[in-house]
Scaffold this active site. Structure first.
Site, PDB file in Angstrom:
ATOM      1  N   ASP A  67       0.843  -1.206   0.000  1.00 11.60           N
ATOM      2  CA  ASP A  67       0.000   0.000   0.000  1.00 11.60           C
ATOM      3  C   ASP A  67       0.869   1.243   0.000  1.00 11.60           C
ATOM      4  O   ASP A  67       2.084   1.170   0.229  1.00 11.60           O
ATOM      5  CB  ASP A  67      -0.997  -0.004   1.180  1.00 11.60           C
ATOM      6  CG  ASP A  67      -0.354  -0.372   2.504  1.00 11.60           C
ATOM      7  OD1 ASP A  67       0.886  -0.285   2.623  1.00 11.60           O
ATOM      8  OD2 ASP A  67      -1.099  -0.745   3.432  1.00 11.60           O
ATOM      9  N   HIS A 138      -8.672  -3.919   8.809  1.00  7.35           N
ATOM     10  CA  HIS A 138      -8.199  -3.733   7.436  1.00  7.35           C
ATOM     11  C   HIS A 138      -6.967  -4.600   7.154  1.00  7.35           C
ATOM     12  O   HIS A 138      -6.220  -4.966   8.060  1.00  7.35           O
ATOM     13  CB  HIS A 138      -7.957  -2.252   7.110  1.00  7.35           C
ATOM     14  CG  HIS A 138      -6.718  -1.653   7.695  1.00  7.35           C
ATOM     15  ND1 HIS A 138      -6.557  -0.299   7.870  1.00  7.35           N
ATOM     16  CD2 HIS A 138      -5.550  -2.192   8.145  1.00  7.35           C
ATOM     17  CE1 HIS A 138      -5.372  -0.044   8.378  1.00  7.35           C
ATOM     18  NE2 HIS A 138      -4.735  -1.181   8.547  1.00  7.35           N
TER      19      HIS A 138
HETATM   20  P1  PGA Z   1       0.727  -2.256  12.869  1.00  8.52           P
HETATM   21  O1  PGA Z   1      -0.260  -1.860  11.720  1.00  8.52           O
HETATM   22  O2  PGA Z   1       1.497  -3.460  12.401  1.00  8.52           O
HETATM   23  O3  PGA Z   1       1.630  -1.053  13.031  1.00  8.52           O
HETATM   24  O4  PGA Z   1      -0.070  -2.546  14.092  1.00  8.52           O
HETATM   25  C1  PGA Z   1      -1.116  -2.801  11.168  1.00  8.52           C
HETATM   26  C2  PGA Z   1      -2.129  -2.121  10.257  1.00  8.52           C
HETATM   27  O5  PGA Z   1      -2.687  -1.084  10.651  1.00  8.52           O
HETATM   28  O6  PGA Z   1      -2.387  -2.633   9.169  1.00  8.52           O
END
Ligand code: PGA
Length: 240
Positions: A67, A138
């Protein structure tokens, strides 16, 4: 969906690196989609250590960006490509030619997304997908609701994602409101998925992902319809 329960984040990182190494040893030309975010960073450090010891061959990997924030110039400190480069591509000596980017500063986002999905089709889909779990369920920036057939596309970030991403960049005002994300369709078609989940703040969404309704409102729950999905979760995320 297979659940691997581990005591700590260090265990999660080691187990994830083991599974990635096994997959890449089996198919050195693996097409692999790579998340940023905090959760996979320990696994990437493990991979870099193994690469330095000659135990992980990245020379033939085909790597895909998961992304990108929309509208950032390439040298912006918040670039998710930049984060992927620092944490994964550079430590593993992966060349630009091996990488399919989602360019968040392109003139035509629809064309970028269509080209990305064509590139995924060209490699016959992802062999390995490395994902974190958003606090709103998500995957990448497939924000709720995201149906199973959602292609790679531009999205508006939800308040939950902006709040969660604020910690990376020193405040929510620094989080771009839009992003490009690899779609649910290519993610759900991956031949193997590793979903990494750590920490008490993921407890509720992990429980929904594993045993709540399978619904576009919790995009990660759709992984229960996909093949060869392994959730690796630490005790803090699992609770109890
Ligand atoms: P994180 O993010 O690994 O920093 O918890 C995951 C996400 O929001 O997809």
């Amino acid at each position: 969906m297979n659940l691997i329960q581990v005591p700590t984040y260090a265990d999660l990182s080691r187990v994830a690196a083991d599974l990635i190494c096994t997959a890449v040893a089996h198919n050195p030309r693996s097409a692999i989609v790579v998340a940023t975010g905090d959760t996979p960073m320990g696994a990437y450090v493990e991979l870099a250590q193994r690469h330095a010891l000659g135990q992980f061959d990245s020379a033939h990997l085909r790597v895909f960006q998961l992304d990108a924030y929309w509208g950032l110039p390439p040298d912006d400190a918040r670039s998710l490509y930049g984060w992927m480069w620092r944490s994964f591509l550079q430590p593993l000596h992966i060349s630009d030619a091996q990488v399919t980017r989602l360019k968040g500063d392109a003139a035509d986002p629809a064309a970028v997304c269509a080209a990305y999905d064509a590139a995924v089709a060209q490699v016959a889909g992802f062999d390995v997908s490395i994902l974190g779990l958003g606090p709103n369920g998500h995957l990448g920036f497939n924000e709720p609701p995201s149906p199973a057939d959602a292609p790679t596309r531009m999205v508006n970030l939800t308040e939950a994602s902006i709040a969660s991403n604020a910690r990376y960049w020193g405040g929510r005002e620094h989080v771009p409101p839009q992003a490009l994300t690899c779609g649910m369709a290519p993610l759900l078609a991956a031949k193997q998925t590793l979903l990494l989940v750590s920490g008490a703040r993921k407890r509720h969404i992990l429980q929904q992902t594993l045993s709540g309704p399978i619904t576009p409102e919790v995009p990660a729950s759709l992984l229960r319809l996909a093949n060869h999905v392994t959730v690796i979760a630490d005790q803090a995320a699992l609770g109890g």
